[in-house]
Write a protein that holds these residues in place. Sequence first.
Motif, short mmCIF file in Angstrom:
data_model
loop_
_atom_site.label_atom_id
_atom_site.label_comp_id
_atom_site.label_asym_id
_atom_site.label_seq_id
_atom_site.Cartn_x
_atom_site.Cartn_y
_atom_site.Cartn_z
N MET A 32 26.30 9.85 17.35
CA MET A 32 27.18 10.95 17.00
C MET A 32 27.54 10.83 15.53
SD MET A 32 28.48 13.71 18.33
CE MET A 32 27.75 13.39 19.92
N VAL A 33 27.64 11.96 14.87
CA VAL A 33 27.89 11.99 13.43
C VAL A 33 29.27 12.58 13.13
CG1 VAL A 33 27.15 13.06 11.25
CG2 VAL A 33 25.44 12.20 12.86
N LEU A 34 30.00 11.92 12.25
CA LEU A 34 31.16 12.52 11.60
C LEU A 34 30.71 12.83 10.18
CD1 LEU A 34 34.17 10.28 12.69
CD2 LEU A 34 33.60 12.56 13.50
N LEU A 35 30.87 14.06 9.77
CA LEU A 35 30.45 14.49 8.44
C LEU A 35 31.61 15.18 7.76
CD1 LEU A 35 27.17 16.20 7.41
CD2 LEU A 35 29.33 17.26 6.81
N GLU A 36 31.99 14.66 6.61
CA GLU A 36 33.06 15.27 5.83
C GLU A 36 32.44 15.90 4.59
OE1 GLU A 36 37.41 14.13 3.95
OE2 GLU A 36 36.00 12.51 4.37
N ILE B 191 32.01 27.61 9.73
CA ILE B 191 32.36 26.39 10.45
C ILE B 191 33.02 26.73 11.78
CG2 ILE B 191 33.85 24.34 10.43
CD1 ILE B 191 33.37 24.34 7.32
N ASP B 192 34.01 27.60 11.75
CA ASP B 192 34.75 27.95 12.96
C ASP B 192 33.86 28.61 14.00
OD1 ASP B 192 37.35 28.04 14.32
OD2 ASP B 192 37.17 30.21 14.11
N ARG B 193 32.94 29.45 13.56
CA ARG B 193 32.04 30.14 14.49
C ARG B 193 30.94 29.22 15.03
NH1 ARG B 193 32.54 35.77 14.35
NH2 ARG B 193 33.92 36.53 12.70
N ILE C 70 35.98 18.08 8.17
CA ILE C 70 35.24 17.06 8.90
C ILE C 70 34.64 17.72 10.13
CG2 ILE C 70 35.36 14.81 10.04
CD1 ILE C 70 38.05 14.42 8.46
N LEU C 71 33.33 17.52 10.31
CA LEU C 71 32.61 18.05 11.47
C LEU C 71 32.19 16.89 12.36
CD1 LEU C 71 30.03 20.35 9.62
CD2 LEU C 71 32.17 21.07 10.69
N GLU D 225 22.94 19.34 14.27
CA GLU D 225 24.03 20.33 14.39
C GLU D 225 24.89 20.37 13.13
OE1 GLU D 225 25.10 20.32 19.13
OE2 GLU D 225 25.88 18.68 17.89
N VAL D 226 25.37 19.19 12.70
CA VAL D 226 26.28 19.18 11.55
C VAL D 226 25.56 19.56 10.26
CG1 VAL D 226 27.94 17.59 12.60
CG2 VAL D 226 26.11 16.66 11.18
N MET D 227 24.31 19.11 10.11
CA MET D 227 23.55 19.50 8.92
C MET D 227 23.20 20.99 8.96
SD MET D 227 23.65 16.96 7.00
CE MET D 227 22.57 17.46 5.69
N GLY D 228 23.03 21.53 10.16
CA GLY D 228 22.81 22.97 10.29
C GLY D 228 24.01 23.79 9.83
#
Length: 102
Positions: free
Chosen positions: A1-5, A28-30, A43-44, A50-53
């Motif tokens: 799992m990734v946390l991306l800020e 981001i919200d959508r 932070i995602l 998913e996060v890079m997308g």
Amino acid sequence: MVLLEFAMAPGGKGESVSEYVARILDVIDRSGLPYQLTPMGTILEGDWDEVMGVVTACFKALEPDCSRIGMNLKVDYRAGPAGRLKSKTEKIEQRLGRKLST
């Protein structure tokens, strides 16, 4: 799992860029991914793709009318289940025995 800020903003658009930040936060919200908004970025949490997308979609949202885009990005990958967006802070609060300002 990734946390991306990350934080992303256009250059050359003047002192206030809230119009562009709002555009990014709409993406981001959508996205449906868990996220935490901070005054200096977002932070995602999700799988790498998913996060890079989402980061890519944010860039694409600015690209048509922004000839320069700056971004800061920080990633923490750890194998395992989701939920670290909140659990990392909760673990520190547990050790301190009090709630922190988040």
